[in-house]
Each structure stands twice: as C-alpha cells, then as structure tokens.
Design an enzyme around this catalytic site. Structure first.
Site, PDB file in Angstrom:
ATOM      1  CG  HIS A  28      -1.901  -1.121   1.204  1.00  0.00           C
ATOM      2  ND1 HIS A  28      -1.377  -2.530   1.710  1.00  0.00           N
ATOM      3  CD2 HIS A  28      -3.295  -1.123   1.105  1.00  0.00           C
ATOM      4  CE1 HIS A  28      -2.407  -3.125   1.436  1.00  0.00           C
ATOM      5  NE2 HIS A  28      -3.705  -2.688   1.289  1.00  0.00           N
ATOM      6  CG  HIS A  68      -3.782   0.115   4.825  1.00  0.00           C
ATOM      7  ND1 HIS A  68      -4.766   0.555   5.797  1.00  0.00           N
ATOM      8  CD2 HIS A  68      -3.862   1.428   4.246  1.00  0.00           C
ATOM      9  CE1 HIS A  68      -5.268   1.986   5.822  1.00  0.00           C
ATOM     10  NE2 HIS A  68      -4.324   2.236   4.522  1.00  0.00           N
ATOM     11  N   PRO A 118      -6.706  -4.937  10.922  1.00  0.00           N
ATOM     12  CG  PRO A 118      -7.561  -6.914  12.459  1.00  0.00           C
ATOM     13  CD  PRO A 118      -6.124  -5.984  11.876  1.00  0.00           C
ATOM     14  CG  LEU A 119      -9.267  -0.627   8.291  1.00  0.00           C
ATOM     15  CD1 LEU A 119     -10.002  -0.124   7.243  1.00  0.00           C
ATOM     16  CD2 LEU A 119      -7.726   0.421   8.624  1.00  0.00           C
ATOM     17  CB  ILE A 186      -9.095   8.359  -1.277  1.00  0.00           C
ATOM     18  CG1 ILE A 186      -8.869   9.636  -2.098  1.00  0.00           C
ATOM     19  CG2 ILE A 186      -9.335   7.155  -2.049  1.00  0.00           C
ATOM     20  CD1 ILE A 186     -10.035   9.858  -3.112  1.00  0.00           C
ATOM     21  CG  HIS A 258      -5.799   1.730  -0.602  1.00  0.00           C
ATOM     22  ND1 HIS A 258      -5.590   2.207   0.713  1.00  0.00           N
ATOM     23  CD2 HIS A 258      -6.042   0.398  -0.265  1.00  0.00           C
ATOM     24  CE1 HIS A 258      -5.928   1.074   1.640  1.00  0.00           C
ATOM     25  NE2 HIS A 258      -6.210   0.145   0.812  1.00  0.00           N
ATOM     26  CB  SER A 380     -25.074  -9.417  35.758  1.00  0.00           C
ATOM     27  OG  SER A 380     -26.375  -8.677  35.873  1.00  0.00           O
ATOM     28  CD  GLU A 407     -21.301  -5.432  24.859  1.00  0.00           C
ATOM     29  OE1 GLU A 407     -22.342  -5.534  25.471  1.00  0.00           O
ATOM     30  OE2 GLU A 407     -21.387  -4.606  23.511  1.00  0.00           O
ATOM     31  CG  ASP A 465     -32.715 -12.500  30.547  1.00  0.00           C
ATOM     32  OD1 ASP A 465     -33.837 -11.699  30.761  1.00  0.00           O
ATOM     33  OD2 ASP A 465     -31.619 -12.171  31.021  1.00  0.00           O
ATOM     34  CG  HIS A 469     -29.717 -12.044  26.528  1.00  0.00           C
ATOM     35  ND1 HIS A 469     -30.586 -11.482  25.335  1.00  0.00           N
ATOM     36  CD2 HIS A 469     -29.266 -10.946  27.465  1.00  0.00           C
ATOM     37  CE1 HIS A 469     -30.640 -10.004  25.636  1.00  0.00           C
ATOM     38  NE2 HIS A 469     -29.780  -9.821  26.826  1.00  0.00           N
TER      39      HIS A 469
END
Length: 661
Positions: A28, A68, A118-119, A186, A258, A380, A407, A465, A469
C-alpha cells in the site's frame, strides 16, 4: 554539513516505502506517500522515544492504526535505527520470515506497539494505552509520564469500534491521547463521499474531544497542532488534510494509489516530483545521519527517567519495577492455597460468577496490578471488588472500570492496557456478547498477550432471558481461536484455579465462562496442585476397570457425576473427567492426555452447548449430550429437562454405547 530539510526527511520515508512496495509487487503506497509529513513531525520533533531501546517503559507510544500502511512504520524504524530493522529487511517487505510483514505485528518486529490491520483496532487499543498510563501515574507518580499518538485513516474512523472507543476516551478525559487522522477523503471504492458524509470533527467533539483541522503536508502546522493538543485537558483529534499517493503523477488523490505498487514509470515520476534523485533503497549519508540523530535524541530523557526511578523509596521502586517486568507477586500462590483449603471445608452451592467474585476478593489484595471491569453489567458479572475504587473522569487511582455498553471497545482497550505493561486488566460481559468482542480477542491471541475477559451467563442455564441471551455456539467459537484459553469451571475451587491460571498466562489471553445458576461443589478435598491448569483431569474414578468415561465442563460436571452414580448403581464402572480448558489439555504430553482420556470403551461428553470440538475427547465413536439448536425462555431447570441435558440422558447414551460393544 548542510542541515537536512524537514521535507527531505519526509521524502526519505516516501522513497523507502514505494521502493519496498515495488520490489514486493504488493503493498500500500498511498498512505506512506500521503502521511509521511505527519510521521516526520512526530518522529523528529514530538515523540519521546529511544530507537535503540524500543521497549523503554516511559516512551511515548506510536500506534499505526492504519496498519495497511505498514511500510511507513518500517521505514521510520529503519531510518531512526531500531534494532534489527536493516535495509535488507526493508527489501524483504512482505516476504516469508522477514521483520516487515504485510501488516505490523507486535512481538515480531521491534518497535511495533500493537498488531494492526483490522481497521479500528489500533485506535481502540490506544485508549487502553492512554488509560494504563494515567492509572499507573496515579499510583507511582511522575515516573510514569508519556503520551499515546495514533495515525488513523478514514477506514479506522468508519469502523463501529471507533465510536465506542472515542466515547470511552472522551468520557474519561484521556488527554494524553492524540489522534492524527490521515484525512485524504479516499477509500478503496473511490471518493469517501460514495459511502460517508460524517463530520468527524463534530463527532469527536460530541464525544468530549478537542478537534481541529490542519494541512497535512504543512509540517509547521502539524507541529503547532500537536503542541496545542499536548496542553489540552481532553483527548485530541487532529484532522490532517492530505493527498493519498502524494507526488504520484497520475494516481495522487485517487483510489488507485491505495493498495498496489506504482509501477516503474509511476514510481520514477513520483521520485521526480518529490525531487528525490536517488536510486532504489538509497538513503544518502547526511539524510540517514539526520534521521539517526532523531532516533537517538530520546536517550537523554531515558537516562533522566532511570535516575528518577532510582530516587523512589526502595520498596516502592521494587514494586514499580516488578510490575514493569511482568513478574507476579509471591503472595499469589499462598493466597490461592489458603482459599482452596477454606473451600475444601465448605459445602455450599454457588454460581461460578459468584465464586469468581469471591475469588477476586482473595486475588485482588495479592495481585495489586489486577484490574477488573464490566460493560455495564457490574451487578451481573460480579467483577467489582468492594475494596477497590472505580476509575472516573480525571481520577485514575482505581482498579475497576465502568466500560459502558461497549463490549468491543472494552476488549480492545484491555489489549492496550495489557500491552502497555504494569497492569493485568480484565473486562466482563455476558457470554452471548462475546461476538461483539471477537476481533479484539482474536488480536490478543495473535499477539500472545495476557488479556482476560469474564463472560458470565454462560449457557441456557441463564434461563428466562431466552435464546437471544443464551450462548449455544459461543464456547466452540471461542475455542476455535488459536492460543485463546477458554476456561469453564465447575465449582468455586475450579473457578479460583482458573483465575490463577489466567493471571499466570502472560503469553495467552484468557476467557472465563461462568454460570448464572448455582452449582454444588465437585471438589471436596484440598489438592495443592492447580488441577484446572492441566486442562482436564479425572475428578471421580470408577469403582473398577472403567467401561465408561464421562467428560464435562462447567455446570454439566454436576450432571456427569449424577450419571456416574446411576451407572455405578447398575454395575457399570464409570469415571468422570472434568474439562475446564481444552487448550491447556492439548499442551499436556501425549502420555498425560492418554491417561486422562482413559481406556474405557465408551465415552460420553455433556456440555450445554454444541458438540463442535469435543471430538478431542470422544474420538469418532463417542456420544455427545448437549444442544443442537437455540434455547428458549423458561426457568433453567425446565430448559435442561426440555433439551435432555440431564443425568438420565447421559446414562442412556452410555448404555447405548455399551450395547454396541
């Protein structure tokens, strides 16, 4: 010697990057060409680092979230003199065994702070870096005093995890986090406008950040913006308006810049446009010397830091250094042993989430670097230790973190805290929401770091639930991630042992899957060894040469023991094996595994999830009692009866196996 201009320093980064991509015929070039001015400012004028010692604890962290564009980072590491980043490594970009893989990999390349690609992950992880710095500073004072800088792309900001992460950072006022956005407009599909029209400055400001826009090719403007950010009481976004593929005659500003080599003609035109007359991989001595000087300027600051550490009171200094070196306190083993002796004398049914809470009350005093938290499920998940205060905006002297319903951001930030060092962080949510954490869990495993997640409500046993869940496939899904330790304890003693194993697993992330429903104790005598750390062990032997082996994890160990009683009552010698962790069992020797699996001709496993993975114990002929579809809404005992996850079904599966002998 003539002083090397800042533009020339940036062009050295550009030239090395495009030469490496061209030689590899892959990579790249767009980001290194466009963001080189940003990088040059950071590495020559801003960052506190010593290239000769990339692991110096009080260094500023630089996170290339847009992984990248890895050649940008590799070029910087080579030019500044990072250990092992030779010119040959640059020439071997993207080749097998090189220190220059396609995306930066933590632990593989010195100077890479976190595995990115991983973006969104680098940006999200950086929140953990910044939070760990503030928490340790609150505990140890000004021997912890550094910042976290992130180079992020449009893609990083579009990923959903970025919203969770900037909200966390803004809420906690992590003002030592500075994000420089390569704002080139871009994406792979073309102009960003085809898919996005978000005003990112307003978005960050709404999350509690300071934000401004500068010319990303004006190094003076970039430096001035960073200087302002360093004085802010909030995290800062600096939108650096850049041209992707800067200098490329026909590709600059276009999507084609790119992710593919420029080609010989375009590369030559780019170097001509940049005023770079040198051959492939050629860096003139004066330019390299200027970069090496930049890489060495932090040595003085490192020396001053070391002197400051030596001035700490001896006991405090020893604790600080222990934490930085990742050595566990000696008090851990004794605390666990004492609690195990107590548990051996207690005959009380308890949910493993509550057993975990009790374990933390013992572990937290013994392991002061242990940090817990929850994604808005404190009551919980039961991960809050009463004696430990919570972190709050601007106040970091705590050991509990309210992550909010974020999360994914939580799991990524925990990776950053783990990578930072000095803390052993853990997060928590329901097991059904492990899917929201998965990209960060996978990266933790890939990096080989000891992040910990507590996932409660681990099966249909959560009851009313309902199926939304009730995790069914999640245990198998998590076990499919290489090097992730998935613990599912059967009672309070196993829960304590699993916590101990997770804390001690500094080169593997861990997951603790815990029940909502009460479970009886299955370990009723004190054993000094951590049996759960073996992954699987014989819990209850047969009355004679075993004809049946029953295998179970977590809440179903109780069921296996009940089935054993039924079968033994029928004159069938039956043994029970508890299986708290597949992954640790696989690490045992062949002989040890064979002894645990045993020679009984009939094998049955029971777990309130899907069967995937249990062939490790069952082979081709064993039977599995568990789930084949989703759950339902009802009290948990009704559900176990309805789905046939009970002692009668297990015993019948064994009888069926015996008939076939």
């Amino acid at each position: 010697m003539t002083e090397v201009s800042s533009a020339t320093l940036a062009n050295a980064v550009r030239a090395l990057s495009i030469d490496a991509v061209e030689k590899a015929k892959s990579g790249h070039p767009g980001l290194p060409l466009g963001a080189a001015d940003i990088a040059a400012v950071l590495f020559t004028k801003v960052l506190k680092y010593n290239a000769a010692d990339p692991a110096w604890p009080d260094r500023d962290r630089f996170v290339l979230s847009a992984g990248h564009g890895s050649m940008l980072l590799y070029a910087l590491l080579h030019l500044t003199g990072a250990p092992g980043m030779t010119l040959d490594e640059i020439k071997n970009f993207r080749q097998f065994g090189s220190k220059t893989p396609g995306h930066p990999e933590y632990g593989h390349t010195a100077g890479v702070e976190v595995t990115t690609g991983p973006l969104g992950q680098g940006l999200a992880t950086s929140v953990g870096f910044a939070l760990a710095e503030r928490m340790l500073a609150a505990e140890f004072g000004d021997v912890v005093d550094h910042r976290t800088y992130v180079l992020a792309s449009d893609g990083d900001l579009m990923e959903g995890v970025s919203q969770e992460s900037i909200a966390i950072a803004g809420h906690l006022k992590l003002n030592r986090l500075i994000v420089l956005w390569d704002d080139n407009g871009i994406s792979i599909d073309g102009p960003l406008s085809v898919s996005d029209s978000v005003d990112q400055l307003k978005r960050f400001e709404a999350a509690g950040w300071a934000a401004e826009r500068v010319d990303g090719h004006d190094q003076g403007a970039i430096l001035a913006a960073v200087t302002r950010a360093q004085k802010s009481d909030r995290p800062t976004l600096i939108a650096c308006k850049t041209v992707i593929g800067y200098g490329a005659p026909t590709r600059a500003g276009k999507a084609k810049a790119h992710g593919e080599p420029l080609g010989a003609e375009e590369l030559a035109g780019t170097k001509a446009a940049l005023g770079w007359p040198h051959g492939p991989f050629e860096i003139p001595d004066d330019i390299l010397a200027a970069w090496r000087a930049a890489g060495a300027r932090g040595a003085k600051a490192q020396g001053e830091w070391q002197a400051k550490v030596m001035k700490l009171e001896p006991a405090r200094r020893a604790e600080f250094l222990r934490r930085l070196e990742g050595r566990l306190p000696e008090a851990l083993a004794e605390a666990v042993a004492t609690e195990k002796r107590r548990l051996a004398e207690v005959d009380v049914s308890v949910a493993t989430r509550k057993a975990s809470e009790a374990a933390l009350k013992v572990l937290a005093p013994a392991v002061p670097e242990l940090v817990t938290g929850s994604a808005d499920l404190t009551g919980s998940n039961n991960t809050k230790v009463e004696a430990t205060p919570a972190v709050s905006p601007g106040h970091y002297a705590g050991r509990y973190i309210h992550w909010g319903i974020r999360e994914h951001g939580m799991a990524a930030a925990i990776n950053g805290m783990t990578l930072h060092g000095g803390l052993i962080p853990s997060g928590a949510t329901f097991l059904a929401f492990a899917d929201y954490c998965r990209p960060a869990l996978r990266l933790a495993a890939l990096m080989g770091i000891g992040s910990i997640e507590v996932f409660t409500h681990d099966s249909i046993g959560l009851g009313e639930d309902g199926p939304t869940h009730q995790p069914v496939e999640h245990l198998a899904s998590l076990r499919a991630i290489p090097d992730l330790l998935v613990f599912r304890p059967a009672d309070a003693t196993e829960t304590l042992e699993c916590w101990q194993a997770a804390i001690e697993a500094r080169n593997n992330p861990s997951v603790l899957a815990l029940t909502r429903q009460n479970l009886p104790p299955v370990r009723k005598s004190f054993v000094a060894d951590n049996l759960s750390a073996k992954g699987a062990y014989e819990l209850s032997p047969a009355s004679g040469p075993a004809k049946v082996s029953l295998f179970a994890s977590g809440s179903e160990v109780e069921i296996a023991l009940e089935a054993q009683k039924v079968l033994e009552g029928e004159g069938v010698p039956t043994r029970v094996v508890s299986v708290p962790c597949f992954e640790l069992f696989l690490r045992q020797s062949d002989a040890a595994r064979a002894a645990v699996i045993g020679e009984a001709p009939v094998r049955v496993a029971v777990e309130a999830g899907i069967a995937m993975g249990w062939d490790l114990f069952l082979g081709r002929t064993g039977a599995f009692v568990g789930m084949t579809g989703f759950g339902a809404s009802a009290p948990f005992r009704k559900l176990y009866d309805h789905f046939g996850i009970d002692a009668a079904t297990v015993a019948q599966a064994a009888r069926n196996g015996l008939k076939g002998l």
